[in-house]
Design a protein around this motif. Structure first.
Motif, PDB file in Angstrom:
ATOM      1  N   MET A   1      -4.372   9.598  -6.310  1.00  0.00           N
ATOM      2  CA  MET A   1      -5.364  10.489  -6.870  1.00  0.00           C
ATOM      3  C   MET A   1      -6.471   9.564  -5.925  1.00  0.00           C
ATOM      4  O   MET A   1      -7.071   8.696  -6.619  1.00  0.00           O
ATOM      5  CB  MET A   1      -5.722  10.826  -8.009  1.00  0.00           C
ATOM      6  N   THR A   2      -7.500  10.078  -4.579  1.00  0.00           N
ATOM      7  CA  THR A   2      -8.131   9.149  -5.051  1.00  0.00           C
ATOM      8  C   THR A   2      -9.716   9.431  -5.634  1.00  0.00           C
ATOM      9  O   THR A   2      -9.743  10.781  -6.993  1.00  0.00           O
ATOM     10  CB  THR A   2      -8.947   9.721  -3.341  1.00  0.00           C
ATOM     11  N   GLU A   3     -10.902   8.936  -5.490  1.00  0.00           N
ATOM     12  CA  GLU A   3     -11.804   8.946  -6.138  1.00  0.00           C
ATOM     13  C   GLU A   3     -12.183  10.426  -6.474  1.00  0.00           C
ATOM     14  O   GLU A   3     -12.757  11.261  -7.154  1.00  0.00           O
ATOM     15  CB  GLU A   3     -12.876   7.995  -5.855  1.00  0.00           C
ATOM     16  N   GLU A   4     -12.213  10.818  -4.707  1.00  0.00           N
ATOM     17  CA  GLU A   4     -12.796  11.769  -4.271  1.00  0.00           C
ATOM     18  C   GLU A   4     -12.253  13.337  -4.815  1.00  0.00           C
ATOM     19  O   GLU A   4     -12.616  14.284  -5.370  1.00  0.00           O
ATOM     20  CB  GLU A   4     -12.518  12.365  -2.857  1.00  0.00           C
ATOM     21  N   ALA A 139      -8.998   6.972 -10.921  1.00  0.00           N
ATOM     22  CA  ALA A 139      -8.495   6.639  -9.172  1.00  0.00           C
ATOM     23  C   ALA A 139      -7.386   5.874  -9.420  1.00  0.00           C
ATOM     24  O   ALA A 139      -6.364   5.996  -8.624  1.00  0.00           O
ATOM     25  CB  ALA A 139      -9.250   6.931  -8.206  1.00  0.00           C
ATOM     26  N   GLU A 140      -7.804   4.552  -9.558  1.00  0.00           N
ATOM     27  CA  GLU A 140      -7.379   3.633  -9.762  1.00  0.00           C
ATOM     28  C   GLU A 140      -6.598   3.694 -10.682  1.00  0.00           C
ATOM     29  O   GLU A 140      -5.161   3.788  -9.847  1.00  0.00           O
ATOM     30  CB  GLU A 140      -7.786   2.523 -10.103  1.00  0.00           C
ATOM     31  N   SER A 141      -6.183   3.991 -11.441  1.00  0.00           N
ATOM     32  CA  SER A 141      -4.991   4.044 -12.424  1.00  0.00           C
ATOM     33  C   SER A 141      -4.245   5.725 -12.200  1.00  0.00           C
ATOM     34  O   SER A 141      -2.844   5.140 -12.423  1.00  0.00           O
ATOM     35  CB  SER A 141      -5.021   4.840 -13.998  1.00  0.00           C
ATOM     36  N   PRO A 144      -0.506   4.832  -7.299  1.00  0.00           N
ATOM     37  CA  PRO A 144       0.624   3.980  -7.402  1.00  0.00           C
ATOM     38  C   PRO A 144       0.370   2.569  -6.765  1.00  0.00           C
ATOM     39  O   PRO A 144      -0.010   2.671  -5.772  1.00  0.00           O
ATOM     40  CB  PRO A 144       2.056   4.651  -6.803  1.00  0.00           C
ATOM     41  N   GLY A 145       0.978   1.726  -7.488  1.00  0.00           N
ATOM     42  CA  GLY A 145       0.681   0.099  -7.065  1.00  0.00           C
ATOM     43  C   GLY A 145      -0.676  -0.541  -7.427  1.00  0.00           C
ATOM     44  O   GLY A 145      -0.876  -1.403  -6.497  1.00  0.00           O
ATOM     45  N   SER A 146      -1.375   0.197  -8.135  1.00  0.00           N
ATOM     46  CA  SER A 146      -3.138  -0.304  -7.821  1.00  0.00           C
ATOM     47  C   SER A 146      -2.929  -2.006  -8.895  1.00  0.00           C
ATOM     48  O   SER A 146      -3.617  -2.008  -8.677  1.00  0.00           O
ATOM     49  CB  SER A 146      -3.630   1.208  -8.690  1.00  0.00           C
ATOM     50  N   THR A 150      -4.934  -4.897  -8.315  1.00  0.00           N
ATOM     51  CA  THR A 150      -6.138  -5.725  -9.115  1.00  0.00           C
ATOM     52  C   THR A 150      -5.574  -6.598  -9.428  1.00  0.00           C
ATOM     53  O   THR A 150      -6.617  -7.830 -10.094  1.00  0.00           O
ATOM     54  CB  THR A 150      -6.839  -4.596  -9.823  1.00  0.00           C
ATOM     55  N   GLY A 151      -4.794  -7.346  -9.740  1.00  0.00           N
ATOM     56  CA  GLY A 151      -3.933  -7.988 -10.567  1.00  0.00           C
ATOM     57  C   GLY A 151      -3.617  -7.809 -11.845  1.00  0.00           C
ATOM     58  O   GLY A 151      -3.568  -9.285 -12.687  1.00  0.00           O
TER      59      GLY A 151
END
Length: 152
Positions: A1-4, A139-141, A144-146, A150-151
């Motif tokens: 999901m994007t921030e928007e 959005a980052e959570s 997928p793969g975020s 971010t490490g």
């Protein structure tokens, strides 16, 4: 999901909450109208026809409007609860209680930005920074793969 998309979802929750609040307000005014319906003044001479049926018509009309409003409230409450469950699930991904609190106040409690800033004792820019950070983290959570990017 994007921030928007996250922002649009939370805006939808807020709109749903505001609509529900408006219908509650309308219902309360309808009930005030029902309570204020004038009763028959028995001190005046009795005139057949007119008075009683006029009052009855008013009361029946107000009751029908109240019933419509209650049906609308029931439907909106179900919709709102579904949105809130999804919103709470998303907010649980936030690890920072200050970010979560700003989001809850804004979208689940329907508070204005001014009240949020006052309640949290923060400046306007800090409030918006927390809000944007919460949107970004949610959005980052959901991307997928975020966590690999971010490490984390």
């Amino acid at each position: 999901m994007t921030e928007e998309e996250v922002k649009l979802f939370f805006d939808k929750v807020r709109r749903c909450q505001n609509l529900y609040n408006s219908i509650v307000y309308e219902r309360d005014h309808i009930e005030e109208d029902l309570a204020a319906a004038k009763a028959i003044d028995y001190s005046k001479p009795h005139v057949s026809g007119g008075g009683t049926s006029d009052l009855l018509d008013v009361v029946l009309r107000i009751q029908a409007e109240r019933d419509r409003c209650v049906r609308e409230l029931t439907m909106r409450l179900w919709e709102l609860e579904c949105y809130k469950q999804d919103a709470i699930r998303l907010l649980r991904t936030l690890k920072d209680p200050e970010l979560e609190s700003v989001m809850i106040d804004r979208y689940l409690c329907g508070m204005s930005w001014k009240n949020i800033f006052r309640t949290h004792h923060i400046e306007r820019s800090e409030g918006f920074r927390r809000h944007q950070k919460a949107i970004r983290l949610i959005a980052e959570s959901l991307t997928p793969g975020s966590s690999e990017k971010t490490g984390d």
